[in-house]
Structure formats: C-alpha cells, structure tokens
Design an enzyme around this catalytic site. Structure first.
Site, PDB file in Angstrom:
ATOM      1  N   CYS A  95     -56.773 -31.160 -45.150  1.00  0.00           N
ATOM      2  CA  CYS A  95     -57.428 -31.396 -43.847  1.00  0.00           C
ATOM      3  C   CYS A  95     -57.802 -32.861 -43.639  1.00  0.00           C
ATOM      4  CB  CYS A  95     -58.681 -30.555 -43.724  1.00  0.00           C
ATOM      5  SG  CYS A  95     -58.349 -28.802 -43.824  1.00  0.00           S
ATOM      6  N   HIS A 347     -57.597 -27.486 -34.863  1.00  0.00           N
ATOM      7  CA  HIS A 347     -57.647 -28.252 -36.118  1.00  0.00           C
ATOM      8  C   HIS A 347     -56.275 -28.231 -36.785  1.00  0.00           C
ATOM      9  CE1 HIS A 347     -58.608 -29.673 -40.024  1.00  0.00           C
ATOM     10  NE2 HIS A 347     -59.134 -28.572 -40.550  1.00  0.00           N
ATOM     11  N   CYS A 378     -64.553 -31.407 -44.113  1.00  0.00           N
ATOM     12  CA  CYS A 378     -64.340 -30.731 -45.392  1.00  0.00           C
ATOM     13  C   CYS A 378     -62.846 -30.609 -45.646  1.00  0.00           C
ATOM     14  CB  CYS A 378     -65.001 -29.353 -45.404  1.00  0.00           C
ATOM     15  SG  CYS A 378     -64.402 -28.227 -44.141  1.00  0.00           S
TER      16      CYS A 378
HETATM   17  C1  LIG Z   1     -59.904 -16.857 -37.756  1.00  0.00           C
HETATM   18  C2  LIG Z   1     -58.402 -16.648 -37.626  1.00  0.00           C
HETATM   19  C3  LIG Z   1     -57.894 -15.760 -38.796  1.00  0.00           C
HETATM   20  C4  LIG Z   1     -58.157 -15.906 -36.305  1.00  0.00           C
HETATM   21  O1  LIG Z   1     -56.785 -15.789 -36.123  1.00  0.00           O
HETATM   22  P1  LIG Z   1     -56.195 -14.881 -34.974  1.00  0.00           P
HETATM   23  O2  LIG Z   1     -56.628 -13.476 -35.179  1.00  0.00           O
HETATM   24  O3  LIG Z   1     -54.731 -15.154 -34.896  1.00  0.00           O
HETATM   25  O4  LIG Z   1     -56.937 -15.514 -33.714  1.00  0.00           O
HETATM   26  P2  LIG Z   1     -56.847 -15.132 -32.202  1.00  0.00           P
HETATM   27  O5  LIG Z   1     -56.859 -16.374 -31.416  1.00  0.00           O
HETATM   28  O6  LIG Z   1     -55.737 -14.147 -31.963  1.00  0.00           O
HETATM   29  O7  LIG Z   1     -58.236 -14.428 -31.957  1.00  0.00           O
HETATM   30  C5  LIG Z   1     -58.511 -13.117 -32.435  1.00  0.00           C
HETATM   31  C6  LIG Z   1     -59.187 -12.326 -31.324  1.00  0.00           C
HETATM   32  O8  LIG Z   1     -60.429 -12.959 -31.040  1.00  0.00           O
HETATM   33  C7  LIG Z   1     -60.493 -13.289 -29.665  1.00  0.00           C
HETATM   34  N1  LIG Z   1     -61.235 -14.543 -29.528  1.00  0.00           N
HETATM   35  C8  LIG Z   1     -61.028 -15.680 -30.225  1.00  0.00           C
HETATM   36  N2  LIG Z   1     -61.912 -16.609 -29.834  1.00  0.00           N
HETATM   37  C9  LIG Z   1     -62.677 -16.042 -28.880  1.00  0.00           C
HETATM   38  C10 LIG Z   1     -63.746 -16.512 -28.096  1.00  0.00           C
HETATM   39  N3  LIG Z   1     -64.217 -17.743 -28.212  1.00  0.00           N
HETATM   40  N4  LIG Z   1     -64.315 -15.653 -27.212  1.00  0.00           N
HETATM   41  C11 LIG Z   1     -63.853 -14.386 -27.086  1.00  0.00           C
HETATM   42  N5  LIG Z   1     -62.813 -13.889 -27.795  1.00  0.00           N
HETATM   43  C12 LIG Z   1     -62.242 -14.723 -28.693  1.00  0.00           C
HETATM   44  C13 LIG Z   1     -59.041 -13.401 -29.218  1.00  0.00           C
HETATM   45  O9  LIG Z   1     -58.915 -13.195 -27.834  1.00  0.00           O
HETATM   46  C14 LIG Z   1     -58.375 -12.322 -30.023  1.00  0.00           C
HETATM   47  O10 LIG Z   1     -58.619 -11.094 -29.382  1.00  0.00           O
HETATM   48  P3  LIG Z   1     -57.507  -9.927 -29.417  1.00  0.00           P
HETATM   49  O11 LIG Z   1     -57.345  -9.569 -30.865  1.00  0.00           O
HETATM   50  O12 LIG Z   1     -58.131  -8.849 -28.592  1.00  0.00           O
HETATM   51  O13 LIG Z   1     -56.269 -10.529 -28.834  1.00  0.00           O
HETATM   52  C15 LIG Z   1     -57.603 -17.983 -37.624  1.00  0.00           C
HETATM   53  O14 LIG Z   1     -57.901 -18.711 -36.456  1.00  0.00           O
HETATM   54  C16 LIG Z   1     -57.929 -18.813 -38.831  1.00  0.00           C
HETATM   55  O15 LIG Z   1     -57.427 -18.538 -39.924  1.00  0.00           O
HETATM   56  N6  LIG Z   1     -58.756 -19.862 -38.649  1.00  0.00           N
HETATM   57  C17 LIG Z   1     -59.136 -20.749 -39.752  1.00  0.00           C
HETATM   58  C18 LIG Z   1     -58.080 -21.775 -39.976  1.00  0.00           C
HETATM   59  C19 LIG Z   1     -58.346 -22.562 -41.233  1.00  0.00           C
HETATM   60  O16 LIG Z   1     -58.645 -22.013 -42.278  1.00  0.00           O
HETATM   61  N7  LIG Z   1     -58.229 -23.871 -41.130  1.00  0.00           N
HETATM   62  C20 LIG Z   1     -58.506 -24.731 -42.226  1.00  0.00           C
HETATM   63  C21 LIG Z   1     -59.949 -24.964 -42.311  1.00  0.00           C
HETATM   64  S1  LIG Z   1     -60.400 -25.687 -43.820  1.00  0.00           S
END
Ligand SMILES: CC(C)(COP(=O)(O)OP(=O)(O)OC[C@H]1O[C@@H](n2cnc3c(N)ncnc32)[C@H](O)[C@@H]1OP(=O)(O)O)[C@@H](O)C(=O)NCCC(=O)NCCS
Length: 400
Positions: A95, A347, A378
């Site tokens: 990152c 990100h 981080c």
């Molecule tokens: C958390 C994570 C697993 C979610 O992935 P995902 O399931 O593909 O994410 P989505 O965008 O499809 O969102 C999941 C659901 O939440 C909902 N949602 C997401 N953000 C929302 C918000 N702000 N308000 C309302 N709903 C929200 C989406 O609409 C979706 O709904 P659905 O399942 O009914 O379609 C993924 O974003 C992730 O791994 N993030 C971390 C990344 C990471 O580790 N980066 C490195 C950091 S060190």
C-alpha cells in the site's frame, strides 16, 4: 537528517479511480496505460520541465506481473514519450508503494544524485486481485512467524476492533459515512477535479471519458451501513461501508531539488521535511502509522501538535480511528482528511500514497496558517509509512 539539497514536491496528478472488477470503468484498460496517462498529464501541465532533465522515474505496483510487470518506471517512461536517456525502476511496498517511490526519489535528490524525478504508483486491483499468485513461504504459518489473520487485511482490521473495544462499529460506520460526505462536498466545491487527468475509455459499448472517481456513495446513511454484511468474520464489525473498496488507478508526482525548481521557475507545492517507515505485528497492520509517525516527527524535531493538516489513508475506518485515538485527536477533527479519503475515493494499493500528497498539497494552498502537514498510511504485513511536509505558503500571521 542532514540533506545536501532541499526536496520539494512540485506537482502531482492522478487518474480518476475506478471500481475494480468487470463493472469497473477500467476493466478494459491496461494498468500501464493508466500510469502513462497520468505521467503525460503531469508533464503537459508542467511544460517548463525539460524532459531530458528528469533523472529517474520510480513507479510502484504491488503485483508486478503482466501489465504491471517489466520494471514499470522504465516501461512507463518510454511509453509516456520521455527521452530514452531517462532511466526508471519499479518499487513495491504494497500500500505504501507510491509513498516509497516519493521517499526514494526524494532521498536521491537530497543526496545530490538527482535534480528532478517522477515518483508514483499504479494498481489495477481488477486485473491483479490482492494476493493473486502470491506464494507465501509455508514457514510463516508453520513456525508461527505470523498468524493466518496477517494475510487478510480485513481480518487485521477486525483484530484492531478486538484490541480497542471502544472503537465501536458505530464509530467506524460514522467515520465511513463522513468520508463519503466530505468527498461529495469536495467534489461539489471543485476541490478534487483540478488534479485529475481524464482517461478515455473504449470498448464495445463505445467511447467515453473517465473524469471522476467511480466508487463514491454520497447517499450513505448510518441506517444502511448498519445492515451491511461483515465479510471477514461472522458478527464482525468491518463492512464494505467502513473499508476502502477494491480500486483501479494511478498517481504520479514531480519532485525536484529546491535549486532545480528555482532554476526552472517551478513553484513548489510542498517541502519534504522528514519521513519514516516502521513495523508492527502483522496481525494488526493498521496500527503501523502510529510508530512511523512518531519516528518521522522525532526526526523532524516536531510533535503531533505541530501538524495542521493530516492526510491519512483510510484502508479501514477502525485503523484510522486507532491512529487518531493514539494521538488524542477527535474522530471528526477538521484537520483530518478535510476532503474525505479512501473509503469514498478508493485505494488502489501502490498508487494511494501520492493521492494523499496531491490532496495535502492542494489544501496547503488554501491554508496559509498551516505550516506542517502529514501523509501517513498502513501497509500489509505490519508496516506504517509517514511523511512530514512543510507548506511553502505558510504565513505566521494567517489565522484558521
Ligand atoms: C470489504 C470488501 C470485501 C467488500 O467487497 P464487495 O462485497 O465486493 O463490495 P461491494 O461494493 O459489492 O459492497 C457490498 C455491499 O455493500 C453495499 N455497500 C457498500 N458500501 C455502502 C455504503 N456506503 N452504503 C450502503 N451500502 C453500501 C453495496 O451496495 C453492496 O450491496 P449488495 O451486496 O446488496 O450489492 C472489499 O471492498 C474489500 O476487501 N475491501 C478492503 C480492501 C483492502 O483490504 N485493501 C487493502 C487495505 S490494507
């Protein structure tokens, strides 16, 4: 630190960030084309920079394979039309890739080896999913060098919730919602757009232009956030609403020695004061920016009270909250991520460090009362990176 040369951040730009995956706007765009587009945009808006004077190009990517392989700094330099005499290389600190590009080029400038350098990063998390084709040494788990949680970033965020129960899911959700609101307000006020390089999108459906970040959810409410699944652990606290989303995008900056900037008539947006990287237990990698910031401040002879603006990468809400909690800063302190952060913007791992710097530089121009700012993030496998910057517009008589 005794630098031979002062290091300045002259300018930085980025592509709009896209959602990763088949529905993302960059699904049909190569990763190297994204960073090349950003580099061309940066050079076009800095026509005083003689291209042959660029001494080196450092471009980061976490997954250095396929269109993110082949020593990106060099390949992107050729593709961006830099003279073949300009060298380049690739960087990886997950990152903090782009941040490490900046500190590496910056160190070369401070040493006197370079006058001008380009530093940035790119990550196409759609084409290169996190950890794909990685082959962690079995000793990690067999010898308990790290726990299994350390290899899953969402689990590391759950572990921070475990460690600090007062950093509740409600606080994490509110921080995520505020990030969305702040980014929406910043877009409405035209703060973010000036540093975006539009990207042409082709495909069977025709041509279009990416001009803004794709993952924003300005309508986010606490009620909706409360209903989201916790994908990393049953009954956990980390959700898609309080995590940074999987993202594609590229960032790049122009760094110079203060004397080269003066000679070429370039107006610096920031001066590099100090930087540090530090390690923590990989299972709680989100705490990394705490020791790296303490170290960077110590090197600069400053304390956290001297920092007037913070650009903290929002890998996860709880991870930023643990940083703020450690330094006694409120969750909604106006000095922190004034225009929102990665939860709303996205990100793209190795690109994000320069995105923080671009926003801090733009905020410095608006805040002459602020002398020092911090960019911090981080890093997977238990690290933090922090860079302290000075505002060239600082005016001791200006008031907030
Ligand atoms: C958390 C994570 C697993 C979610 O992935 P995902 O399931 O593909 O994410 P989505 O965008 O499809 O969102 C999941 C659901 O939440 C909902 N949602 C997401 N953000 C929302 C918000 N702000 N308000 C309302 N709903 C929200 C989406 O609409 C979706 O709904 P659905 O399942 O009914 O379609 C993924 O974003 C992730 O791994 N993030 C971390 C990344 C990471 O580790 N980066 C490195 C950091 S060190």
């Amino acid at each position: 630190m005794v630098a031979r040369e002062e290091v300045v951040f002259v300018d930085g730009v980025r592509t709009p960030f896209g959602r990763a995956g088949e529905k993302g706007m960059y699904w049909n765009t190569r990763s190297d084309d994204l960073i090349v587009k950003a580099m061309i945009g940066l050079l076009e808006r800095n026509p005083r920079v003689p291209k042959e004077r660029i001494d080196d190009v450092a471009i980061a990517a976490t997954t250095q394979q396929g269109d993110q392989g082949l020593t990106l700094g060099r390949t992107a330099a050729i593709l961006a039309g830099l003279p073949k005499s300009v060298p380049g290389f690739a960087i990886d600190r997950m990152c903090a890739g782009a941040m490490t590009s900046v500190t590496t080029i910056g160190s070369g400038i401070a040493f006197g080896a370079y006058d001008l350098g380009l530093a940035g990063g790119v990550e196409h998390m759609g084409r290169h999913p996190m950890g794909a084709n990685a082959d962690p040494n079995p000793r990690f788990l067999a010898e308990r060098l790290v726990g299994a949680d350390a290899l899953n970033m969402g689990m590391t965020a759950e572990r921070i919730h475990d460690r600090f129960p007062h950093l509740t899911k409600e606080r994490a959700d509110r921080f995520g919602m505020r990030s969305q609101q702040k980014v929406a307000a910043a877009y409405a006020a035209g703060k973010i757009q000036p540093d975006l390089v539009p990207v042409a999108l082709g495909g069977s459906a025709g041509w279009s232009l990416a001009t803004e970040d794709q993952g924003m959810r300005p309508e986010t409410s606490m009620e909706a956030l409360a209903t989201l699944k916790t994908p990393f652990r049953p009954h956990g606290r980390v959700t898609a609403g309080n995590s940074s989303p999987l993202t594609d995008g590229a960032t790049v900056s122009l760094l110079a020695s203060a004397s080269a900037a003066k000679e070429l008539g370039l107006a610096p947006k920031m001066r590099l004061v100090s930087f540090a990287f530090a390690g923590v237990e990989p299972e709680i990698m989100g705490l990394g920016p705490v020791p790296s910031t303490e170290k960077a401040l110590r090197k600069a002879g400053l304390t956290v009270e001297d920092i007037g603006l913070f650009e903290l990468n929002e890998a996860f809400s709880v991870q930023v909250l643990s940083f703020l909690d450690h330094f006694g800063i409120d969750d909604d302190d106006p000095r922190v991520n004034e225009w929102g952060g990665a939860i709303a913007i996205g990100h793209p791992l190795a690109a994000s460090g320069v995105r923080l710097m671009i926003q801090l530089a733009a905020q410095f121009a608006e805040h002459p009362e602020v002398r020092y700012g911090l960019t911090a993030m981080c890093v997977g496998l238990g690290q933090g990176g922090s860079v302290v910057w000075e505002n060239p517009n600082w005016n001791r008589k200006a008031r907030r």
